[in-house]
Design a protein around this motif. Structure first.
Motif, mmCIF file in Angstrom:
data_model
loop_
_atom_site.group_PDB
_atom_site.id
_atom_site.type_symbol
_atom_site.label_atom_id
_atom_site.label_comp_id
_atom_site.label_asym_id
_atom_site.label_seq_id
_atom_site.Cartn_x
_atom_site.Cartn_y
_atom_site.Cartn_z
ATOM 1 N N LYS A 122 0.846 -1.211 0.000
ATOM 2 C CA LYS A 122 0.000 0.000 0.000
ATOM 3 C C LYS A 122 0.876 1.255 0.000
ATOM 4 C CE LYS A 122 -3.940 -1.977 2.510
ATOM 5 N NZ LYS A 122 -4.532 -2.130 3.846
ATOM 6 N N LEU A 123 1.965 1.205 0.761
ATOM 7 C CA LEU A 123 2.851 2.375 0.822
ATOM 8 C C LEU A 123 3.545 2.604 -0.525
ATOM 9 C CD1 LEU A 123 4.293 1.801 4.403
ATOM 10 C CD2 LEU A 123 2.934 3.775 3.660
ATOM 11 N N TRP A 124 4.065 1.512 -1.114
ATOM 12 C CA TRP A 124 4.754 1.674 -2.410
ATOM 13 C C TRP A 124 3.802 2.198 -3.483
ATOM 14 C CZ3 TRP A 124 6.823 -3.795 -1.246
ATOM 15 C CH2 TRP A 124 8.017 -3.705 -0.516
ATOM 16 N N ASP A 125 2.524 1.809 -3.334
ATOM 17 C CA ASP A 125 1.538 2.218 -4.342
ATOM 18 C C ASP A 125 0.834 3.516 -3.958
ATOM 19 O OD1 ASP A 125 2.186 0.040 -5.790
ATOM 20 O OD2 ASP A 125 0.365 -1.113 -5.364
ATOM 21 N N SER A 126 1.286 4.158 -2.887
ATOM 22 C CA SER A 126 0.557 5.353 -2.455
ATOM 23 C C SER A 126 0.788 6.529 -3.408
ATOM 24 C CB SER A 126 0.894 5.725 -1.004
ATOM 25 O OG SER A 126 2.270 5.988 -0.846
#
Ligand code: FMN
Length: 452
Positions: A163-167
């Motif tokens: 989720k963080l990498w895709d934020s």
């Protein structure tokens, strides 16, 4: 009709001090200070890159492991070291180990996204759950969390990290000087994670990286480890002592990946091999014997006893292992390595002394002693008989074992069309023939209007 390109091996260099043999640091050629020496690591990475290896890899655990009076025990933090190696290389992949049990997702997702940016898309993360009470005691715990719990935390850790990498959407950055808009506000969104182990608001403070996120590698082979690998891993490091076991593991992980709706080609299986190479078989065996003579038996027995959870005195050097060892179910540490070692000793009826010799060579990984042709043969055989997509190359002595492998084994593999003569891609994922993950951002429902 164009001919389908021949399937190619993937090769990773597992860098481990002066070599994977326990006693390699005692050879005249070895430098006892190599463990903290940047120049030593740069040299290894450059040899591997010139030889067109897919990647180099560093193992790690947040603990002083073993007895520092007996062998090199210092460890540079892998992402820090790989950031330095990124500066001196241009193509080779850089895989660092980091623990999901003793880190927080925000810190680690950020660190790997940073490494992926700095290296131009060459970062990989070997995801480990970290076995052992000693590491746990460095983080305010009395002992390690249960094996199952560690893997449950790892699963949520990866969910948060993704989720963080895709934020950040890939197209978030516009850097528009005229309008003063640096990034499109609605293309950056919070991770918004609430779970059993973590609460993370996000977004990440690093933009989406060249590979989308680092190559995900996994190296635990227990039941939980395999499920985790099948769900997340793009490459799997594993210790497999025989072809039959290697084939069973390979088929099992691919099958599990399919059950998760994944393409089995997108999980590369890389068993370890510790090649001990001589121009003749006799020369190779002599090198192996020279290394084995340098093992300190008492120290090696203590290591074995700690792994088997018995008192060292119960392991008589010239007897086989005791019959009443715990079963894998009762082990909360490294389940698959425990089983591998006990089964190896029982199958081959090894005495403790013989077992110590075998483990000294590669800690349970498959040691193969022979000529360059024999090493190339066994690599090709496993590759072509459903046991491997490539190998984790673990030279017994570094750098000399790597130099011999590159000079004498790689030309044979190339002649057989099994290994590349040059890189075709630029990123680590391209070397492994894996797709760049699409940003879930692009398809996730947005709370705000999409920019035009
Ligand atoms: C090639 C290879 C490298 C590994 N490197 C590490 C490492 O750096 N740190 C670590 O804690 N465990 C490492 N492991 C161990 C596994 O990640 C895993 O913790 C161990 O096998 C126990 O998992 P399991 O109980 O699922 O088998 C490695 C295993 C293999 C096969």
């Amino acid at each position: 009709m164009s001919k389908r390109p021949q399937r190619q091996l993937h090769l990773n260099l597992f860098i481990h001090d002066t070599g994977h043999h326990e006693a390699s640091w005692r050879l005249p050629e070895s430098d006892p200070h190599a463990d903290l020496d940047l120049g030593f690591h740069q040299r290894l990475a450059r040899i591997a890159e010139d030889a067109k290896f897919d990647s180099v890899f560093l193992a790690d655990s947040p603990v002083l492991w073993g007895d520092p009076s007996r062998r090199p025990s210092a460890r540079l933090e892998p992402t820090v070291l790989l950031a330095a190696l990124a500066a001196g290389t241009t193509r080779i992949g850089l895989i660092a180990t980091a623990s999901t049990s003793y880190n927080e997702p925000y810190n680690l997702a950020r660190r790997f996204a940073s490494l992926d940016h700095l290296s131009g898309g060459r970062a990989g993360w070997n995801i480990v759950t970290t076995a052992g009470d000693a590491a746990a005691r460095n983080f305010g715990l009395d002992g390690q969390p249960l094996h199952r719990t560690r893997y449950e935390r790892a699963a949520e850790f990866l969910d948060v990290s993704a989720k963080l990498w895709d934020s950040w959407a890939d197209d978030a950055l516009v850097g528009d000087k005229d309008t003063g808009v640096h990034a499109l506000p609605d293309r950056v969104r919070p991770a918004g994670h609430q779970g059993r182990f973590f609460r993370v608001e996000g977004a990440l403070n690093v933009r989406r990286s060249p590979q989308g996120h680092p190559l995900l590698v996994q190296a635990g082979s227990s039941e939980d480890g395999r499920e985790f690998a099948a769900r997340w891993a793009e490459a799997v490091f594993t210790a497999q002592p025989t072809l039959a076991e290697g084939q069973a593991f390979y088929a099992d992980v691919k099958r599990r990946a399919v059950a998760f709706g994944r393409d089995p080609e997108h999980v590369k299986i890389l068993p370890g091999i510790v090649p001990v190479i001589g121009d003749t078989e006799a020369e190779a065996r002599e090198l192996e014997a020279e290394l084995d003579r340098l093992i300190r038996p008492e120290y090696a027995r203590e290591q074995l006893a700690a792994l088997l959870k018995v008192e060292p005195e119960r392991l008589a050097f010239d007897a086989q292992l005791p019959d009443d060892l715990p079963s894998e179910d009762e082990v909360e540490g490294s389940k698959s390595r425990y089983t591998l070692i006990v089964e190896l000793a029982r199958r081959e009826q090894l005495t403790v002394r013989q077992l110590i010799g075998r483990l000294g060579g590669g800690r349970g990984h498959r040691t193969f002693t022979g000529t360059p042709v024999q090493v190339a043969d066994t690599i090709g055989h496993w590759f072509e008989h459903g046991a491997a997509d490539g190998f984790n190359v673990m030279p017994a002595v570094l750098p000399s074992g790597l130099e011999v492998f590159v000079a004498k084994v790689l030309p044979i593999l190339r002649e057989r069309g099994l290994f590349r003569t040059d890189y075709e891609g630029r990123t680590l994922r391209e070397h492994y023939g894996l797709p760049r993950p699409g940003a879930r951002f692009a398809t996730a429902p947005s709370a705000v209007a999409e920019p035009v």
